[in-house]
Design a protein around this motif. Structure first.
Motif, PDB file in Angstrom:
ATOM      1  N   GLY A 112       0.813  -1.210   0.000  1.00 16.78           N
ATOM      2  CA  GLY A 112       0.000   0.000   0.000  1.00 16.78           C
ATOM      3  C   GLY A 112       0.845   1.258   0.000  1.00 16.78           C
ATOM      4  N   ASP A 113       1.844   1.311   0.869  1.00 12.41           N
ATOM      5  CA  ASP A 113       2.615   2.547   0.988  1.00 12.41           C
ATOM      6  C   ASP A 113       3.405   2.850  -0.279  1.00 12.41           C
ATOM      7  N   ALA A 140       3.660  -0.269   6.305  1.00 11.15           N
ATOM      8  CA  ALA A 140       2.371   0.303   5.939  1.00 11.15           C
ATOM      9  C   ALA A 140       2.342   1.822   5.983  1.00 11.15           C
ATOM     10  N   GLN A 141       3.356   2.442   6.558  1.00 14.69           N
ATOM     11  CA  GLN A 141       3.302   3.877   6.806  1.00 14.69           C
ATOM     12  C   GLN A 141       4.317   4.628   5.961  1.00 14.69           C
ATOM     13  N   LEU A 142       3.866   5.673   5.364  1.00 12.02           N
ATOM     14  CA  LEU A 142       4.672   6.497   4.468  1.00 12.02           C
ATOM     15  C   LEU A 142       4.819   7.866   5.101  1.00 12.02           C
ATOM     16  N   SER A 143       6.045   8.344   5.255  1.00 10.31           N
ATOM     17  CA  SER A 143       6.259   9.676   5.809  1.00 10.31           C
ATOM     18  C   SER A 143       6.730  10.614   4.723  1.00 10.31           C
TER      19      SER A 143
END
Lengths: 279, 279, 279, 279, 279, 279
Positions: free
Chosen positions: F135-136, F273-276
């Motif tokens: 997803g990311d 899962a996390q995009l910064s």
């Protein structure tokens, strides 16, 4: 280490007690120079299943019979604490080297007899203090021995569990079999590590308290007769002091175990794989 | 508290020593019932500048003169520790209430004389233990007093600085003036808090060590004659034990200060504004 | 609680539905005063395996038959939500106490009938709100009841999952059987906890939104007819307000569940074993 | 923007109110196209000092005089909230563009009149919503507008301070001058940001609560007549919902401010320089 | 170090350039063996104010005059980079020891001439690489030299700022005066540290890229002609490789600086006061 | 994709190699358009057990026989790396589409032949680069393609394990079968991702080092002939640079894998899962 005459050239080992003894069997299995020859446990069914799992050819309900018949080079003593002394002494007298689970015994006097028996037999006596062999503590030991960190004058060490009384109602919580609670179950690990890193200074006095606040109140706790929290300070001939805390049950957020050694000009904290040095 | 006869109806206060005394002045300034009337300091220049900053009408180089002339209701004792007893006793004899900076004095004996002088004069004697008035510790005190948390059997308290020896070469590090190092400078704060929360149990024995590893090796450290690290255990008549650690200099990553009180079934940790209860 | 006449003197319990019912069986097994007598499940194979695992002597495909034949003191209702009301009412009429899984029913009306049936039968009716019995929430309840924390005027509570739609296509996501989505599946837990801590104030109005953004787009989501996110505010007669959020699927980094209760002068947050009080 | 006829070719700006107005002066000073021509403040001393610091050639006690005499292209309105409308309207009528501090006014009606005045004058009216211009929110706006993140159906936004009631007893806490408490002081920032990111959907209903728990109990709080905590939900014509919370005083561990916008399939959280997208 | 003939027996020092030179003055002031005799700066006003602040008796606009007249033992070279070589060489020729700010010069050729001049004069030439003297790096150096950690085969080092272009439009961003951007401004610090810890292996090849993405786009960036990000690998004769990254401007959450040295069996990371060893 | 003539209308797939091939079987099992027809593995026992577990009707010891007899539309190549080319080429020649595990082959030349064979057969050739489908990374790809983030000029990517040499002594650590170590085992994943996000720029040069420090020293490491750490920089025709690091064994605290892409004005980091995004 010389071996008795094994055809394989390997050390012929036996294990007494297959509770924590399982971990010894796993270790021997991986070691190229060890051959697991026999195991002994008063619970024959458990002995049989364990022997099957680890391909151990001989099983005994009676450790004395094993020592007589199995032609062993060395044994692991993995029994309840109160049997450490009789099993180890019998093994030395039977000409075996001994690895003994911690704590050494249920009294200092018994421990001394074990050491004497080892010396009389000319056999190796090793306590199972595995934390000395962790990567981080080995590096720390070298740093200290090389003199880079300075002398340790104060060390803080402890192992505190949140909810971890082992087998309430079993031998761990029965003083006649265990000799004591978390101080000699968990505390010996971290205290041994501190002493090892400090170069085994000679203790001159100690002071501390023990409490049994959780155990007696838990289901099955009516026969609980050891402490569940211990805290103490030990002073040494070289002027150093060690704080040791050990607990099976405390309302802490999570279990903690570690070691801080204070030196000047530097100071180190070991916990798991990572070693921190503050300079 | 009755006041002497101030026209303003406010408590007429004086401050002796304008080092840490500045914080007392700031506090009095904000309080609607206090009127700052005078300050005394042997350093007249510093006294003059401070008086100007806080609009204090009278300044004295000699605290005895201030006690005689300034018609005070109360004073703050903010001098080096060795003067706490003589200043406070003189103040009680002059009919003043006293707030005294910690530690109370440089010996237990002096402290007792101060308490006697307060009683003889019928005046209030308050130690400046501000941590008792933090939000988190006040809530914790109520929780303990309400009996929800259970009895405290073990408390761990300490204040450890990384690089924080105050004024090396000055009065803090000179035993004749300070009476001691971090144990009575920082340790009294956290020990007082522990005792306060535990309901002031009676101590029966104590055991500990002090070290001076950093101070003497630092520039200007040749006259350093107090400890820089102290660690000890205290046992109380009610069976409880307290660990107290205090340090001005340790190779820790950062300063820590806090208090853990162990109870069964619950346990609390206070540090700053936030209180954690582990159940 | 009086029991019907068990020889063992224990409470004779039965479980209807062995999905979440497994956890009830585990709990009864550990309890010294409970005797598991029977279980009922429409899936006979699953019933048989579960009965074997927990040593349950009788199994029934039909819960009504179980109520008639098994001579029970109490039952656990662990069926899909739409069966909570009929099973519980039948049980009360059969003279049983009832523990019912949350939510109470698929409509408020059904819930009221269940309560009436319990009253008519004179039996205990308990909802399975286990979060009330966590250590941290019990301590918090005592703190609130003792009045230390002040009155709760605003509470924020929620349970938000990242990817946690239960059994897509099954009864959870079919409104006719579940009565609703995460609000009555997860939200009831945290809302009940908030109300319990606040002393069950009377609600006067509510306002909120529900969304079904993830469920319908997932494989098997064509029959998904409940919400997957709900958010709402409830106002109470005592002036307090509660925010409740519940979600089975949100693009959050990780699942969160907790409760913040706002009071003046203090405020608390409960989450798992640790309770924080900010003062 | 056309300018009136400045010789420098720069925009001639004036500032009314030099409290928060200082930040406007700092911004104008750095901007190559702005020329600070005048400032106005009822506190002449403060005006004089500020003018000296920022090299502002003209100062006025009366903003109407400034509008008449200073030949301005634009002004910043930095007065107490109740003066936003009269000052801005006067400025539009004097032919100035206006940047107005938030909130727009103390009532919706006043705000509408300001917008009408701007339109009638053909001048630019900009609210000082600086959070729209942060790096992270600008990127987020582009991501949303590009359609990558999906539509926002639920947004949570808030700004909560621990101890942050501004100037207790001053205009901020006096409703006649401020129009309200933290909801229109802090809440407008985060609510504006949410609406901006959502494309300014039309609100259809709202529901919420306000509390004044801390302010009235603090020293000087007897005339405190605004809320100190507000929480509400707003529903929009497009089906979306926004939660907004604002507080000047809450017993939280530390101040928090941020924005979560929920979309399917992705979701974003903006707070400071870093934007997180969970997919 | 021999000194020229100071009556005080102290080293007579001068400082050329009082920008970063302030830090040198602060250091000399604290050192018992240093006497600050003179300072030189082309900005006479800044020189005068600095001399007053540090009680420096002589000030010069021209460093050559200072070298001739001030009877110095040593100087600090704290000028823009392009002057490092001429000032240091003149100082050596005048019989002074030299501490030079990093980088050594704007080209390798100039640097070699400086070293030759130092050798010809028989004077000490020290680069201001202060990171070698941090507590953590000194401990790490000892650990490496003692052989406990194993040989370093791969090191990763870097210093990356978020928004930290120094004085855009000034000498730092003008190649003719600086010789380059962050690689020789920040990168030299961490690269020097890596080489120092590795025992100064001989480089055999290097490969890398530089970028100027931020500087030229910022206000005043039209004359920006150095890089703002550099990344490269260097291989050494002993087989080791070093990665070095340096940046004045990157969209990172916060500035980072540190050093990882990879060895077998152990590995260390130094950053600030704390050293981590992973074993 | 056209299928050969399956009655089911599904794609008839086969899997060669049931080590990592298990994951392909799991994926096919969940896909509504795939039918698992056959599997091949030289280890017949393992093939049989796997076929039973996944209900695969046909098993083959010889993949060529499978290609001839099983009437397949597509195969997964999940063999040791040295067989990727022969199996894939045979499959294309047999008219199959191919999904091939990474790395493509043990040499670039082999890889080119595989691509040629796919083109000649007119069949789809897909590498199993699953990280492109997280997803990311999909969101990040869209953000980059939409132009919001700016061009990538520098990317840092890597996958570093603490203790993760796969099957020491097996095909992974034997160059003749694997073609290389962690660079083509782990590094290809993160390098592929970087290139994919950057739009597949054309590389113009590369530079790097490989080390085998851990593998050869471990038990069974005498035949270890691949690297265990690789680090390199690659420059591209568009001016961009990529750093890639890959390791099976490093003394790091824990495994790390991720990707930083540097752009101006924004920059992104993807990990899980996390995009910064830092702006």
């Amino acid at each position: 280490m010389t071996t008795k005459g094994s055809n394989s050239g390997k050390v012929r080992v036996g294990v007494v007690g297959v509770g924590i003894g399982r971990l010894h069997l796993e270790g021997y299995q991986k070691h190229p120079d060890a051959e697991i020859v026999a195991l002994a446990d008063v619970n024959e069914e458990r002995a049989r299943q364990t022997a099957k799992e680890f391909n151990v050819p001989q099983i005994f309900a009676d450790y004395e019979k094993m020592l007589k018949e199995a032609d062993l080079d060395a044994i692991s003593v993995c029994t309840p604490n109160s049997l450490h002394a009789p099993v180890a002494i019998a093994a030395f007298q039977a000409g075996c080297h001994v690895i003994c689970e911690k704590p050494i015994a249920t009294s200092a006097k018994e421990g001394e007899k074990m050491v004497e028996a080892a010396r009389a037999a000319g056999k190796i006596f090793m306590m199972a203090f595995n934390n000395r062999f962790r990567g981080d503590t080995q590096v720390l030991k070298k740093f200290i021995d090389d003199g880079v960190l300075g002398d340790i004058y104060y060390a803080k060490t402890g192992w505190l569990r949140r909810r971890g009384i082992p087998g309430i109602g079993g031998w761990f919580t029965t003083k006649a079999m265990s000799g004591g609670g978390p101080l000699i179950d968990l505390g010996v690990h971290v205290l041994d590590l501190a002493l090892h890193l400090m170069g085994n200074p000679k203790p001159v006095s100690a002071y501390g308290s023990t409490y049994a606040e959780f155990g007696p109140k838990m289901p099955g706790g009516d026969k609980y007769d050891v402490e569940d929290l211990a805290s103490g300070l030990i002073k040494f001939q070289n002027g150093a002091t060690v704080l040791v805390e050990a607990s099976w049950a405390s309302n802490i957020a999570q279990e903690t175990a570690g070691l801080d050694v204070h030196q000047c000009p530097n100071q180190a904290r070991a916990s798991g794989a990572q070693l921190s040095v503050v300079a």
